[in-house]
Design a protein around this motif. Structure first.
Motif, PDB file in Angstrom:
ATOM      1  N   ARG A 107       7.303 -54.938  10.847  1.00 24.21           N
ATOM      2  CA  ARG A 107       7.402 -56.053  11.931  1.00 24.21           C
ATOM      3  C   ARG A 107       7.334 -55.481  13.224  1.00 24.21           C
ATOM      4  O   ARG A 107       7.894 -54.549  13.706  1.00 24.21           O
ATOM      5  CB  ARG A 107       8.879 -56.757  11.711  1.00 24.21           C
ATOM      6  N   CYS A 108       6.763 -56.064  14.560  1.00 25.63           N
ATOM      7  CA  CYS A 108       6.932 -55.756  15.493  1.00 25.63           C
ATOM      8  C   CYS A 108       8.287 -56.405  15.904  1.00 25.63           C
ATOM      9  O   CYS A 108       8.512 -57.543  15.837  1.00 25.63           O
ATOM     10  CB  CYS A 108       5.841 -56.689  16.544  1.00 25.63           C
ATOM     11  N   ALA A 109       9.061 -55.532  16.860  1.00 31.78           N
ATOM     12  CA  ALA A 109      10.568 -55.902  17.149  1.00 31.78           C
ATOM     13  C   ALA A 109      10.442 -56.001  18.603  1.00 31.78           C
ATOM     14  O   ALA A 109      11.764 -55.727  19.070  1.00 31.78           O
ATOM     15  CB  ALA A 109      11.402 -54.848  16.570  1.00 31.78           C
ATOM     16  N   GLU A 110       9.480 -56.315  19.303  1.00 30.73           N
ATOM     17  CA  GLU A 110       9.681 -56.388  20.731  1.00 30.73           C
ATOM     18  C   GLU A 110       8.744 -57.532  21.184  1.00 30.73           C
ATOM     19  O   GLU A 110       7.656 -57.699  20.861  1.00 30.73           O
ATOM     20  CB  GLU A 110       8.993 -55.481  21.419  1.00 30.73           C
ATOM     21  N   LEU A 111       9.413 -58.599  21.765  1.00 29.43           N
ATOM     22  CA  LEU A 111       8.653 -59.883  22.029  1.00 29.43           C
ATOM     23  C   LEU A 111       7.410 -59.459  23.211  1.00 29.43           C
ATOM     24  O   LEU A 111       7.671 -58.605  24.027  1.00 29.43           O
ATOM     25  CB  LEU A 111       9.702 -60.808  23.002  1.00 29.43           C
ATOM     26  N   CYS A 112       6.159 -59.790  22.528  1.00 28.72           N
ATOM     27  CA  CYS A 112       4.910 -58.908  22.955  1.00 28.72           C
ATOM     28  C   CYS A 112       3.849 -60.083  23.265  1.00 28.72           C
ATOM     29  O   CYS A 112       2.770 -59.607  23.420  1.00 28.72           O
ATOM     30  CB  CYS A 112       4.522 -57.988  22.063  1.00 28.72           C
ATOM     31  N   GLY A 113       4.090 -61.234  23.360  1.00 30.95           N
ATOM     32  CA  GLY A 113       3.289 -62.429  23.679  1.00 30.95           C
ATOM     33  C   GLY A 113       3.184 -63.373  22.751  1.00 30.95           C
ATOM     34  O   GLY A 113       4.128 -63.406  21.871  1.00 30.95           O
TER      35      GLY A 113
ATOM     36  N   TRP B 172       1.616 -64.446  20.134  1.00 33.29           N
ATOM     37  CA  TRP B 172       1.618 -64.408  18.709  1.00 33.29           C
ATOM     38  C   TRP B 172       2.581 -63.243  17.863  1.00 33.29           C
ATOM     39  O   TRP B 172       2.440 -62.942  17.004  1.00 33.29           O
ATOM     40  CB  TRP B 172       0.157 -64.293  17.991  1.00 33.29           C
ATOM     41  N   HIS B 173       3.388 -62.932  18.789  1.00 36.89           N
ATOM     42  CA  HIS B 173       4.395 -61.923  18.412  1.00 36.89           C
ATOM     43  C   HIS B 173       5.144 -62.194  17.005  1.00 36.89           C
ATOM     44  O   HIS B 173       5.245 -61.305  16.156  1.00 36.89           O
ATOM     45  CB  HIS B 173       5.692 -61.626  19.497  1.00 36.89           C
ATOM     46  N   PRO B 174       5.291 -63.601  16.647  1.00 40.94           N
ATOM     47  CA  PRO B 174       6.397 -63.639  15.592  1.00 40.94           C
ATOM     48  C   PRO B 174       5.124 -63.283  14.406  1.00 40.94           C
ATOM     49  O   PRO B 174       5.808 -63.251  13.114  1.00 40.94           O
ATOM     50  CB  PRO B 174       6.459 -65.215  15.531  1.00 40.94           C
ATOM     51  N   TYR B 175       3.830 -63.405  14.571  1.00 37.03           N
ATOM     52  CA  TYR B 175       3.018 -63.364  13.509  1.00 37.03           C
ATOM     53  C   TYR B 175       2.799 -61.647  13.371  1.00 37.03           C
ATOM     54  O   TYR B 175       1.749 -61.320  12.574  1.00 37.03           O
ATOM     55  CB  TYR B 175       1.671 -64.110  13.494  1.00 37.03           C
ATOM     56  N   MET B 176       3.183 -60.842  14.111  1.00 36.66           N
ATOM     57  CA  MET B 176       2.750 -59.623  14.069  1.00 36.66           C
ATOM     58  C   MET B 176       3.501 -58.840  13.186  1.00 36.66           C
ATOM     59  O   MET B 176       4.611 -58.047  13.119  1.00 36.66           O
ATOM     60  CB  MET B 176       2.979 -58.948  15.417  1.00 36.66           C
ATOM     61  N   PHE B 177       3.219 -58.994  11.742  1.00 37.69           N
ATOM     62  CA  PHE B 177       3.863 -58.336  10.721  1.00 37.69           C
ATOM     63  C   PHE B 177       2.941 -57.952   9.652  1.00 37.69           C
ATOM     64  O   PHE B 177       1.994 -58.796   9.384  1.00 37.69           O
ATOM     65  CB  PHE B 177       5.132 -59.048  10.059  1.00 37.69           C
TER      66      PHE B 177
ATOM     67  N   VAL C  51       3.984 -53.860  25.463  1.00 35.20           N
ATOM     68  CA  VAL C  51       5.263 -52.976  24.814  1.00 35.20           C
ATOM     69  C   VAL C  51       5.581 -53.713  23.423  1.00 35.20           C
ATOM     70  O   VAL C  51       5.835 -54.806  23.564  1.00 35.20           O
ATOM     71  CB  VAL C  51       6.529 -53.032  25.586  1.00 35.20           C
ATOM     72  N   HIS C  52       5.177 -52.987  22.205  1.00 38.79           N
ATOM     73  CA  HIS C  52       5.510 -53.325  21.082  1.00 38.79           C
ATOM     74  C   HIS C  52       6.741 -52.749  20.404  1.00 38.79           C
ATOM     75  O   HIS C  52       7.011 -51.784  21.071  1.00 38.79           O
ATOM     76  CB  HIS C  52       4.365 -53.402  20.086  1.00 38.79           C
ATOM     77  N   SER C  53       7.166 -53.038  19.159  1.00 42.94           N
ATOM     78  CA  SER C  53       7.991 -52.012  18.657  1.00 42.94           C
ATOM     79  C   SER C  53       7.730 -51.914  17.155  1.00 42.94           C
ATOM     80  O   SER C  53       7.792 -53.070  16.573  1.00 42.94           O
ATOM     81  CB  SER C  53       9.599 -52.570  18.725  1.00 42.94           C
TER      82      SER C  53
HETATM   83 CU   LIG Z   1       4.300 -56.843  19.208  1.00 42.68          CU
END
Ligand SMILES: [Cu+2]
Length: 299
Positions: free
Chosen positions: A233-239, A241-246, A198-200
């Protein structure tokens, strides 16, 4: 026998000043000055800003809510300031309490009425604003808050996966890009989905945000204004490397958009036959890879 009250024998402080009236007057004066200033000058500074029609709507909502909350803040400030200044113990003065106040039905009634009215008004206002055009939020596969002319909206599919977003343009041969480019002054219908977790999807300055769930076609509307750059930005903790998902997205004028789109289409043309081939023939059709495809137009 009277109840044991340490101050029972002491004379209550004699004070004929109408403190209540003073507090109310100070509160009114401060509110009348601070409320419009905060709504007009501070409200627009609260994100997301005016980069899209939905962003503008959210900025207006922030201004309205700020205007509502300012008198409450002013009352707290005045109440505490007045209490601290007026009733502070003077040097060498014995501290004497006044008679205890058990309850005040008038104040209680007023409190319940005012807070209930405010909460109900804001709930109604929020619902109205939400139903206007969806306010940039994901509405699931069957959105009920449809902006005007939504039938003519430009579709873009947003595909989340660990850990990047891909954008697919169904009405332009279905080419894909890692960068979200949108034409200016256009109503965009985003179809947000995910291939794994689940991403956002959150296009920050455009004021649009929608959950990306595997197997779900989450529709969100956003109407662009002039050319601008925005963050995604991805706004859902998704694993991990979530903080780099932008990455960055851009709203460009229609000439630039057409040039970019035809360049992408040319690049895509070379792999299109492979993508169009059935899976049994070694192809990788979109309908399998990116379930669900936008199902209403040009999917
Ligand atoms: Cu994500």
């Amino acid at each position: 026998m009277a109840a044991a009250d340490p101050n029972a024998d002491a004379a209550p402080p004699s004070d004929s000043t109408n403190h209540g009236l003073r507090v109310v007057v100070a509160w009114l004066v401060l509110s009348v000055i601070a409320t419009p200033l905060a709504a007009i000058y501070v409200g627009p500074l609260i994100p997301p800003g005016n980069a899209s029609v939905q962003g503008q709507g959210q900025t207006f909502d922030n201004q309205v809510m700020l205007a509502f909350v300012m008198p409450v803040i002013c009352l707290l400030v005045v109440f505490f300031a007045y209490g601290l200044l007026q009733f502070r113990a003077k040097r060498n003065e014995a501290i004497l309490d006044g008679p205890p106040v058990r309850s005040d039905s008038q104040i209680q009634l007023l409190w319940v009425l005012i807070t209930t009215t405010m909460v109900l008004f804001l709930a109604g206002f929020g619902t109205y604003e939400l139903l206007n055009d969806g306010a940039g939020g994901g509405q699931g596969p069957n959105p009920i808050a449809l902006p005007a002319h939504h039938q003519d909206a430009f579709q873009v599919q947003v595909i989340g996966q660990q850990w990047q977003f891909t954008y697919r343009y169904p009405s332009l041969d279905g080419f894909e890009s890692n960068e979200l480019l949108l034409p200016e002054n256009t109503l965009v219908e985003l179809h947000v989905t995910s291939l794994d977790a689940v991403h956002s999807f959150w296009a920050v300055e455009l004021g649009v945000k929608a959950d990306a769930n595997p197997g779900v076609d989450n529709v969100a509307y956003v109407e662009t204004r002039g050319p601008t750059t925005f963050h995604v930005r991805c706004a859902e903790l998704c694993g991990l490397w979530h903080p780099y998902m932008f990455n960055n997205g851009r709203v460009v004028d229609s000439t630039q958009f057409r040039a970019w789109a035809s360049q992408q289409q040319r690049l895509y043309a070379s792999i299109k036959p492979f993508m169009d081939k059935p899976e049994s023939d070694g192809g990788a059709p979109y309908s399998k890879t990116y379930f669900p495809a936008p199902d209403r137009r040009a999917g």
